[in-house]
Design a protein around this motif. Structure first.
Motif, short mmCIF file in Angstrom:
data_model
loop_
_atom_site.label_atom_id
_atom_site.label_comp_id
_atom_site.label_asym_id
_atom_site.label_seq_id
_atom_site.Cartn_x
_atom_site.Cartn_y
_atom_site.Cartn_z
N ALA A 39 0.64 -1.18 -0.13
CA ALA A 39 0.05 0.18 -0.11
C ALA A 39 0.45 1.60 0.00
O ALA A 39 0.19 2.71 -0.32
CB ALA A 39 -0.66 -0.32 1.17
N ASN A 40 2.05 1.15 0.31
CA ASN A 40 2.24 2.00 0.75
C ASN A 40 3.86 2.27 -0.13
O ASN A 40 5.25 3.34 -0.31
CB ASN A 40 3.31 2.27 2.17
CG ASN A 40 2.13 2.70 2.81
OD1 ASN A 40 1.82 4.24 3.29
ND2 ASN A 40 1.22 1.52 3.66
N THR A 41 4.47 1.91 -1.37
CA THR A 41 4.79 1.82 -2.24
C THR A 41 4.56 1.31 -3.65
O THR A 41 3.40 1.68 -3.73
CB THR A 41 6.22 0.35 -2.39
OG1 THR A 41 5.46 -0.91 -2.31
CG2 THR A 41 7.17 0.76 -0.86
N GLU A 42 5.29 2.04 -4.09
CA GLU A 42 4.62 1.48 -5.83
C GLU A 42 4.91 -0.21 -6.75
O GLU A 42 4.81 -0.33 -7.62
CB GLU A 42 5.29 2.81 -6.90
CG GLU A 42 4.58 3.99 -6.72
CD GLU A 42 4.91 5.53 -7.37
OE1 GLU A 42 6.41 4.71 -8.42
OE2 GLU A 42 4.98 6.18 -7.15
N ALA A 43 5.49 -0.52 -5.74
CA ALA A 43 5.73 -2.05 -5.95
C ALA A 43 4.92 -3.34 -6.39
O ALA A 43 3.62 -3.03 -5.33
CB ALA A 43 6.98 -2.43 -5.27
N GLU A 44 4.57 -3.68 -7.36
CA GLU A 44 3.19 -4.17 -7.30
C GLU A 44 3.34 -5.20 -7.08
O GLU A 44 4.49 -6.76 -7.12
CB GLU A 44 2.97 -4.56 -8.98
CG GLU A 44 2.12 -2.69 -9.04
CD GLU A 44 1.19 -3.31 -10.37
OE1 GLU A 44 0.42 -3.71 -9.93
OE2 GLU A 44 1.20 -2.77 -11.18
N VAL A 45 3.30 -6.41 -5.85
CA VAL A 45 3.29 -7.75 -5.28
C VAL A 45 1.82 -9.36 -5.87
O VAL A 45 1.26 -8.72 -6.49
CB VAL A 45 2.31 -7.87 -3.89
CG1 VAL A 45 2.75 -9.33 -3.49
CG2 VAL A 45 3.02 -6.61 -2.97
N VAL A 46 2.88 -9.42 -7.24
CA VAL A 46 2.70 -10.37 -8.30
C VAL A 46 2.04 -11.87 -7.16
O VAL A 46 1.38 -13.12 -7.59
CB VAL A 46 3.54 -11.07 -9.11
CG1 VAL A 46 2.78 -11.31 -10.60
CG2 VAL A 46 3.94 -9.30 -9.75
N GLY A 47 2.94 -12.43 -6.49
CA GLY A 47 2.85 -13.63 -5.93
C GLY A 47 4.40 -13.37 -4.83
O GLY A 47 5.33 -13.19 -4.66
#
Length: 303
Positions: A39-47
């Motif tokens: 929620a607080n970075t622009e990194a997307e969790v994919v798995g």
């Protein structure tokens, strides 16, 4: 390149953090801290998969946002552990970042490798039933509820919105006073649901079809060996300290006419670090010690 978005593999070392998870409460905390970082970075969790001694995460982001995610997870979980465990002692959590270089075959291998971890490690459970990973989300019928909705009583529970919880309850969930998560994110059984933040379409697009995903989930020692080989190469080689210092001094002399990197400007130290990494495959940790710059900063510029 710092601003290019790509897939990254984050992995902690179980040998350095054997007490990473020692209770169900720790598993829940790690899950919720994952949500906080998403929620607080622009990194997307994919798995991802969280296990007793280590974790694996597949992110899609720039390198800088990947570093931000890593640092937030490490710091937040260490603070959580300090507050909730007695005799914390030498507990530490160090997450390493591995690049995928846009290699599609490798990314498919890696995505499957991450999801299948609990099964490979002998936990007697398939990925879509493992509570502490994202395997419950992929290539599933919409009629099958995610595993996190089922309570210890065996009954299906109804999620609640994070914003409807009390302030104290929210802080207890996310383990932070400085950061929060969106008010409309759902929580069930104390877990911020991964359905809020895991990019399921991106994961599924890696494989394109149910059948291809099934094939890659099958155990394949050659594919596993390739991942381990790539990780070992990315980690680099830890040289004897005397040899490493000599190599560093020699490169410093060749580049700048002096043997002591402490006399260099920070930009020149980073350039020296890149040479040591490229020519001698030294580990980021050892390079950081040699050029006297924090490891987290070296990792930003040296791959």
């Amino acid at each position: 390149m710092m601003n290019q978005r790509e897939f990254f593999h984050l992995c902690s070392d179980g040998n350095r953090s054997p007490d990473f998870i020692i209770s169900k409460k720790d598993f829940v905390a790690a899950m919720n801290i994952m949500a906080l970082c998403a929620a607080n970075t622009e990194a997307e969790v994919v798995g991802f998969t969280i296990e007793d001694t280590h974790l694996h995460i597949l992110l899609y982001s720039t390198r800088q946002e990947c570093v931000n995610f890593k640092k937030m997870f490490e710091a937040t979980f260490i603070r959580y552990a300090a507050r909730n465990r007695s005799g914390l002692g030498s507990f530490r959590l160090e997450i390493e970042i591995f690049e995928t270089a846009g290699d599609e075959d490798y990314i498919r291998n890696l995505a499957a490798y991450i999801v299948i971890q609990p099964t490979k490690d002998g936990k007697g459970i398939l990925p879509f039933d493992y509570e502490w990973g994202s395997g419950s989300l992929y290539f599933r019928s919409g009629r099958i509820p995610p595993v996190w909705l089922c309570g210890e009583d065996g009954k299906m529970h109804t999620p609640i919105r994070f914003g409807l919880m009390s302030i104290d309850a929210r802080r207890e969930i996310i383990h932070s006073r400085s950061y929060t998560i969106p008010a409309d994110w759902s929580v069930c059984n104390g877990i911020v649901l991964p359905t809020n933040y895991v990019n399921v379409p991106m994961f599924e697009n890696i494989f394109k079809s149910h059948n291809r995903y099934r094939v890659f989930l099958s155990n394949n020692s050659a594919r596993d060996a390739e991942i381990m080989k790539r990780m070992a190469f990315e980690k680099g080689v830890m040289l004897d300290d005397l040899e490493a210092r000599e190599k560093c001094s020699a490169e410093c002399k060749a580049l700048y006419g002096i043997r002591d990197p402490r006399r260099l400007a920070s930009s020149d130290r980073i350039a020296l670090a890149q040479v040591l990494r490229r020519k001698d495959r030294m580990t980021i940790r050892q390079i950081a010690r040699l050029i006297r710059i924090p490891e987290s900063e070296v990792a930003r510029y040296v791959s």
